[in-house]
Motif scaffolding. Structure first.
Motif, PDB file in Angstrom:
ATOM      1  N   VAL A  55       0.981  -1.023  -0.025  1.00 60.45           N
ATOM      2  CA  VAL A  55      -0.070   0.121   0.164  1.00 60.45           C
ATOM      3  C   VAL A  55       1.062   1.360  -0.160  1.00 60.45           C
ATOM      4  O   VAL A  55       1.907   1.352   0.585  1.00 60.45           O
ATOM      5  CB  VAL A  55      -1.042   0.100   1.225  1.00 60.45           C
ATOM      6  CG1 VAL A  55      -1.708   1.384   1.283  1.00 60.45           C
ATOM      7  CG2 VAL A  55      -1.769  -1.118   1.351  1.00 60.45           C
ATOM      8  N   ALA A  56       0.566   2.085  -0.766  1.00 64.36           N
ATOM      9  CA  ALA A  56       1.245   3.226  -0.949  1.00 64.36           C
ATOM     10  C   ALA A  56       0.562   4.701  -0.713  1.00 64.36           C
ATOM     11  O   ALA A  56      -0.676   4.742  -1.491  1.00 64.36           O
ATOM     12  CB  ALA A  56       2.505   3.508  -2.079  1.00 64.36           C
ATOM     13  N   LEU A  57       0.999   5.625  -0.421  1.00 63.99           N
ATOM     14  CA  LEU A  57       0.153   6.880  -0.449  1.00 63.99           C
ATOM     15  C   LEU A  57       0.428   7.427  -2.046  1.00 63.99           C
ATOM     16  O   LEU A  57       1.620   7.480  -2.824  1.00 63.99           O
ATOM     17  CB  LEU A  57       0.818   7.872   0.532  1.00 63.99           C
ATOM     18  CG  LEU A  57       0.506   7.963   1.980  1.00 63.99           C
ATOM     19  CD1 LEU A  57       1.274   8.830   2.765  1.00 63.99           C
ATOM     20  CD2 LEU A  57      -1.035   8.086   2.130  1.00 63.99           C
ATOM     21  N   THR A  58      -0.481   8.106  -2.586  1.00 64.18           N
ATOM     22  CA  THR A  58      -0.445   8.886  -3.719  1.00 64.18           C
ATOM     23  C   THR A  58      -0.029  10.350  -3.434  1.00 64.18           C
ATOM     24  O   THR A  58       0.108  10.791  -2.126  1.00 64.18           O
ATOM     25  CB  THR A  58      -1.777   8.997  -4.349  1.00 64.18           C
ATOM     26  OG1 THR A  58      -2.887   9.842  -3.548  1.00 64.18           O
ATOM     27  CG2 THR A  58      -2.515   7.560  -4.378  1.00 64.18           C
ATOM     28  N   ASP A  59       0.196  11.095  -4.329  1.00 62.18           N
ATOM     29  CA  ASP A  59       0.692  12.409  -4.202  1.00 62.18           C
ATOM     30  C   ASP A  59      -0.389  13.296  -3.434  1.00 62.18           C
ATOM     31  O   ASP A  59      -0.082  14.065  -2.387  1.00 62.18           O
ATOM     32  CB  ASP A  59       1.019  13.417  -5.383  1.00 62.18           C
ATOM     33  CG  ASP A  59       2.141  12.633  -6.108  1.00 62.18           C
ATOM     34  OD1 ASP A  59       3.125  11.949  -5.397  1.00 62.18           O
ATOM     35  OD2 ASP A  59       2.372  12.972  -7.250  1.00 62.18           O
ATOM     36  N   ALA A  60      -1.706  13.021  -3.558  1.00 62.43           N
ATOM     37  CA  ALA A  60      -2.819  13.727  -2.941  1.00 62.43           C
ATOM     38  C   ALA A  60      -2.873  13.083  -1.698  1.00 62.43           C
ATOM     39  O   ALA A  60      -3.001  13.883  -0.766  1.00 62.43           O
ATOM     40  CB  ALA A  60      -4.247  13.405  -3.640  1.00 62.43           C
TER      41      ALA A  60
END
Length: 288
Positions: A55-60
């Motif tokens: 799981v990774a964070l998007t830029d937003a």
């Protein structure tokens, strides 16, 4: 959007794993996934990219995490403020002081107090020792900076320092020898505190002059240290005052002359009621 949505998002963003985040939050994974999906739907963005392995964070998502952290930091700050108010760490701290106290030291401590208890309002009252004792006993002052003796079973006393006395003469007077000092001042008019205003000071003045072999002729009575020194500066007489005042009134055109052979001093104290549990008062007492 509710606070729990932000809490859930922050936990997932920290763990980057829905299973571990759910365990930290003590909820099952499917409800957590639904809450995050609801948040993304409301915002109209993807906050995470998901795959079977990571799981990774998007830029937003990274931007939103910074904003959420700021929200929780502000909330924590508000909670601390509320606790301070509830614990009486805000409100008013009433401080009495004598005119002869070194006021720069008091100002420094109040500045530091402001940093620790920013919601405290300090009220300062210049009062003689006798009046301060009454105000402390009656609860009209929280703490007093005064001079011994303090005869009160209701008050706790803490010594700050012992202050010797010095002769104060106009700046044009040059005296060094102790015998010369006594000979000079015994023939000069004295400027001093009114006896009813500062009876302890008056007794000390008489004791010092007796040791020097004369009785002072008090011509001008004043109830303020600065006024006494201004009259000396103007050439209207001489006085005997605590040595600590030399630093406070260094700008006046007067000479402070030590009385090295006369071991008479005054004791400067803090006085307060031990039953007063105000946290700001405790801090002031420990740091003055």
């Amino acid at each position: 959007m509710e606070l729990r949505h932000l809490h859930y998002f922050r936990t997932v963003a920290t763990e980057l794993h829905f299973g571990r985040a759910a365990a930290r939050l003590f909820i099952a994974q499917p409800p957590l996934s639904r809450q995050i999906k609801e948040l993304e739907t409301e915002l109209g963005v993807l906050l995470f990219t998901r795959s079977n392995k990571r799981v990774a964070l998007t830029d937003a998502g990274r931007y939103f995490l910074k904003e959420v952290e700021a929200v929780f930091a502000r909330l924590e700050e508000s909670k601390n403020v509320v606790r301070q108010i509830h614990q009486a760490e805000s409100g008013e701290l009433k401080i009495g002081y004598i005119s002869s106290v070194y006021q720069s030291r008091l100002a420094d401590v109040l500045l530091d107090l402001r940093g620790i208890y920013p919601f405290i309002r300090t009220s300062l009252f210049e009062m003689p020792t006798v009046t301060q004792i009454q105000a402390l006993e009656q609860g009209r002052l929280d703490v007093g900076i005064l001079r011994a003796p303090v005869h009160s079973a209701q008050l706790h006393i803490q010594t700050l320092f012992f202050d010797p006395f010095m002769v104060v003469v106009p700046v044009t007077t040059k005296l060094v020898d102790p015998d010369e000092i006594a000979e000079y001042i015994k023939n000069r008019p004295f400027i001093f505190f009114n006896k009813s205003y500062a009876p302890h000071f008056n007794d000390k003045l008489l004791e010092i002059c007796e040791r020097m072999g004369f009785a002072p002729e008090i011509v001008h009575e004043v109830n303020n240290t600065h006024s006494i020194l201004q009259l000396v500066e103007a050439g209207l007489g001489v006085t005997i005052l605590p040595a600590s005042l030399q630093r406070q009134y260094h700008y006046l055109k007067v000479n402070f002359i030590p009385l090295n052979d006369i071991p008479v001093h005054t004791e400067v104290l803090l006085a307060y009621k031990e039953t007063n549990k105000n946290a700001a008062l405790r801090w002031f007492i420990e740091n003055f």
